[in-house]
Design a protein around this motif. Sequence first.
Motif, short mmCIF file in Angstrom:
data_model
loop_
_atom_site.label_atom_id
_atom_site.label_comp_id
_atom_site.label_asym_id
_atom_site.label_seq_id
_atom_site.Cartn_x
_atom_site.Cartn_y
_atom_site.Cartn_z
N LEU A 223 1.43 32.47 16.46
CA LEU A 223 1.61 33.24 15.23
C LEU A 223 2.20 32.31 14.18
O LEU A 223 3.27 31.73 14.38
N THR A 224 1.48 32.11 13.08
CA THR A 224 1.99 31.27 11.99
C THR A 224 2.47 32.20 10.88
O THR A 224 1.67 32.77 10.15
N GLN A 225 3.79 32.36 10.80
CA GLN A 225 4.34 33.30 9.83
C GLN A 225 4.29 32.73 8.44
O GLN A 225 4.31 31.51 8.24
N GLY A 226 4.24 33.62 7.44
CA GLY A 226 4.20 33.18 6.05
C GLY A 226 5.56 32.71 5.56
O GLY A 226 6.58 32.84 6.26
N MET A 227 5.58 32.18 4.36
CA MET A 227 6.82 31.68 3.76
C MET A 227 7.58 32.83 3.10
O MET A 227 7.05 33.92 2.89
N VAL A 228 8.85 32.55 2.77
CA VAL A 228 9.65 33.48 1.98
C VAL A 228 9.60 32.99 0.54
O VAL A 228 9.97 31.85 0.24
N ILE A 229 9.13 33.84 -0.35
CA ILE A 229 8.90 33.48 -1.75
C ILE A 229 9.89 34.21 -2.63
O ILE A 229 10.14 35.41 -2.45
N LYS A 230 10.45 33.49 -3.59
CA LYS A 230 11.33 34.13 -4.59
C LYS A 230 11.03 33.53 -5.95
O LYS A 230 10.90 32.32 -6.08
N ASP A 231 10.90 34.39 -6.93
CA ASP A 231 10.60 33.96 -8.30
C ASP A 231 9.32 33.13 -8.34
O ASP A 231 9.20 32.14 -9.07
N GLY A 232 8.35 33.51 -7.50
CA GLY A 232 7.04 32.87 -7.53
C GLY A 232 6.94 31.54 -6.82
O GLY A 232 5.92 30.86 -6.89
N ALA A 233 8.00 31.13 -6.08
CA ALA A 233 7.98 29.84 -5.38
C ALA A 233 8.67 29.97 -4.04
O ALA A 233 9.50 30.85 -3.83
N LYS A 234 8.30 29.07 -3.13
CA LYS A 234 8.96 29.04 -1.83
C LYS A 234 10.44 28.78 -2.02
O LYS A 234 10.85 27.95 -2.82
N MET A 235 11.26 29.52 -1.26
CA MET A 235 12.70 29.29 -1.34
C MET A 235 13.03 27.86 -0.97
O MET A 235 12.63 27.37 0.09
N SER A 236 13.79 27.18 -1.84
CA SER A 236 14.23 25.81 -1.55
C SER A 236 15.39 25.47 -2.47
O SER A 236 15.51 26.03 -3.57
N LYS A 237 16.23 24.54 -2.02
CA LYS A 237 17.37 24.12 -2.84
C LYS A 237 16.90 23.52 -4.16
O LYS A 237 17.49 23.73 -5.21
N SER A 238 15.81 22.74 -4.08
CA SER A 238 15.32 22.08 -5.28
C SER A 238 14.85 23.09 -6.33
O SER A 238 14.92 22.83 -7.52
N GLY B 151 13.77 31.64 5.78
CA GLY B 151 12.60 31.36 6.62
C GLY B 151 12.96 31.41 8.09
O GLY B 151 12.21 31.94 8.92
N HIS B 152 14.14 30.85 8.45
CA HIS B 152 14.63 30.95 9.82
C HIS B 152 14.83 32.42 10.21
O HIS B 152 14.43 32.85 11.30
N VAL B 153 15.49 33.16 9.34
CA VAL B 153 15.78 34.57 9.63
C VAL B 153 14.50 35.31 9.96
O VAL B 153 14.42 36.07 10.94
N ARG B 154 13.48 35.09 9.15
CA ARG B 154 12.22 35.79 9.38
C ARG B 154 11.57 35.35 10.69
O ARG B 154 11.15 36.18 11.49
#
Length: 827
Positions: free
Chosen positions: A576-591, A57-60
């Motif tokens: 500008l409100t950028q979108g989230m980064v999604i992987k496997d159908g969910a927002k990227m997160s440690k949890s 998310g930071h990278v984007r």
Amino acid sequence: MSSTTQLNDKYDFKTIENRWQQRWETEKTYKVDHRSDAPKYYVLEMFPYPSGRIHMGHVRNYSIGDVIARYKRMQGFNVLHPMGWDAFGLPAENAAMKVGVHPAAWTYDNIEYMRNQLKAMGLSYDWDRELATCRPEYYRWEQQLFLKMLEHGLIYRKETSVNWCDDCQTVLAREQVIDGTCWRCDQAVVPKLMHGWFFKITDYAEELLNDLDTLTGWPEKVVTMQRNWIGKSVGLLCDFPIEDSDRTLSIFTTRPDTIFGVTFMSLAPEHPLITGLMQGKPQEQAVTAFIQETILTKQRATPDQELEKQGVFTGSYCINPFTGERIPIYVANFVLMEYGTGAVMAVPAHDQRDFEFAQKYGLPIKVVIQPEGELLEPSTMTAAIEEPGILVSSGEFSGLDSQTAQKAIIAAAQQQGCGRPHVTYRLRDWGISRQRYWGTPIPVVHCDRCGIVPLPESALPILLPGADTATGDHAPLHQQPEFIATVCPQCNQSARRETDTLDTFVESSWYFVRYTNPALSTAPIDTEAAAYWLPVDQYIGGVEHAILHLLYARFFTKMLRDLGYLTIDEPFSHLLTQGMVIKDGAKMSKSKGNVVDPNELIEQYGADTVRLFSLFAAPPERDLEWNDQGVEGASRFLNRVYRLVTGNVDCFTHPAAINLAALNTASRTLHRKTHQTIRRVTESIESDFHFNTAISRIMELVNQAAATTEEPIDQAVLREALETVLTLLFPMAPHICEELWQLAGHADLLENMVWPAFDSEAAKEDEITVVVQINGKIRSKLQVPADTDNQTLERLAMDDEKIAQLTGQNKPKKIIVVPKKLVNIVL
């Protein structure tokens, strides 16, 4: 350099990126000053909390900001692009406690690590402006601003209810209360009245609301969210006398036209009149128990959880000043003390919440508004009718429509002395007190003789104990006797320091102002630099900050203006409100276990590839769906650009001038494609920063330049195409483009080149294909010059051999021309 060798080699991104990053840092390429005749452009991404590692998310977010910064520099702007750290707060305190280190040590170690990560991305920050909100050179000025606000009556202290853990001896944020217990020790959390400090943001409620209309560069959804949060309501403030008492119960309503239909009163559990209302009544014990249970239930509920509507009768009544009727007073769990007066007149026939409550507790329902053409009967109603209509059973106001009646009833209340017109807001004053350690100490003392005494500015900063050495006690300040004990600056007698620290939203509410001169050591704000740089031209960050952070930043801007520091009304011209980064159908997160580490990607593919993928995969305002193949594709494309340029270095020795008259078809096609690409890439960036389509256009130009043609490509045309590729791609992938620019023999840095302009004549297509239809069916196609006018298209269509055979002697009823696309002949 051998073009044959380069043609087969992958480019060495590690060496290239390291070389240019070192050069940018050594030469301070992105250092700027406000003393400039160039037009300014201030681009800012929301600064990060130093959690330890940057994520995708930071990278984007930062890649988007960096492209804008580089693009604007190439357009001739003096660009401010700073970076810093939102470094105070409870997460750092908790994380440090978990690993057994001091919050200062944990925070500064993370800052250093994340700073190196950001530099490895090649982001064009003016690092000389770096700030961290946990450093005394930042928060001392925040303390001074606190004193200024206190002096101007913008701060006050009052008692408020908090979530208290007796075992940890601390206040807990709502998210730290899990099933009614402390997240750390599992002990039951109880409500506790404590004194806290508040900013009077409500003094600016009307301006904050009205100025939303000026924010034309913000997403409409964010403006709407802020408008709803401020929540302006216009209506009647009315006093209902309490039976057998000289007191009154004040209510606020936006529907005075329904006042004749009141059948009960609903009070918030925290309403100050409840004690007197229930005292000595048979209901006292039940009311007390209900209030305690309601407060605990609300603490345990999630913010979006809707509680079952419940209430209890206080045993007291008030009198409706318009009807003289006795109205029972209830305590209800759905009434908020923060809205209006904390008391609501209940009209079950015309409010669904009141309707459900009345049905549950067997309370009367009285119809006083009839919709046009209907006749409501309480006994047959299955839901409240909330729409306006014609008043009935409303005394002298019966027969009036709702809008007219509202004004008439407000006027009557005013005349009778029981009410007046009133405006209220959902917005509440900002509670800034945090009973923790890792935050800005509040610069006042408590003296038994003098009361609350602000410290003199000469005493600032009030340092956070032990933070400079990152050692020692980092318990909440109210548990540190050595910090608490002090001397009153007025009477020189023993006094107690304020132990609350400031909410971390305070730091992020003015950091963008401090960036204009963060090294200033004589004042919080350099008014000259702020006047030049502000407002921020483009602000970038997640939509999760759409309400509180942005609202507080707007409030601070207006407050700093009124204190004489700023000359602007709003902090951010465009958002500008950028979108989230999604992987496997969910927002990227440690949890979720779906995190992709940017470090690993940069190590494997290079920063330019990671940047390019994050920009190409989706428009910035949309969520980005992670795709491993997409990263591979970005890498392949950059390698192709590298091979294309290094394999054609000879073209850069040719003069830049192009002899248009001498060009063959292939060269003319590439020349035209080059200028079309400049136009389309510029349009994509200028139109909502759609870098994904801009990159697609550049890819098309690369394909055209690399295409095999029967005719030889003019070397000046090829040079123009390749230089255009590097120039347009530079903001997205700066390292490789700057490297190839130098390999091509340029003395000047690509960094200093001007964004190219396109030749509109060169960008025109030579010929276009126009479809010819008869009665909507395609019957033929025409190859015509691109600038062919409609009249000529009609004539060419009718003269076409296929069309002539099909139409015969039939005269068309009409001919429809869609310019440059089709001709439809209607027979």
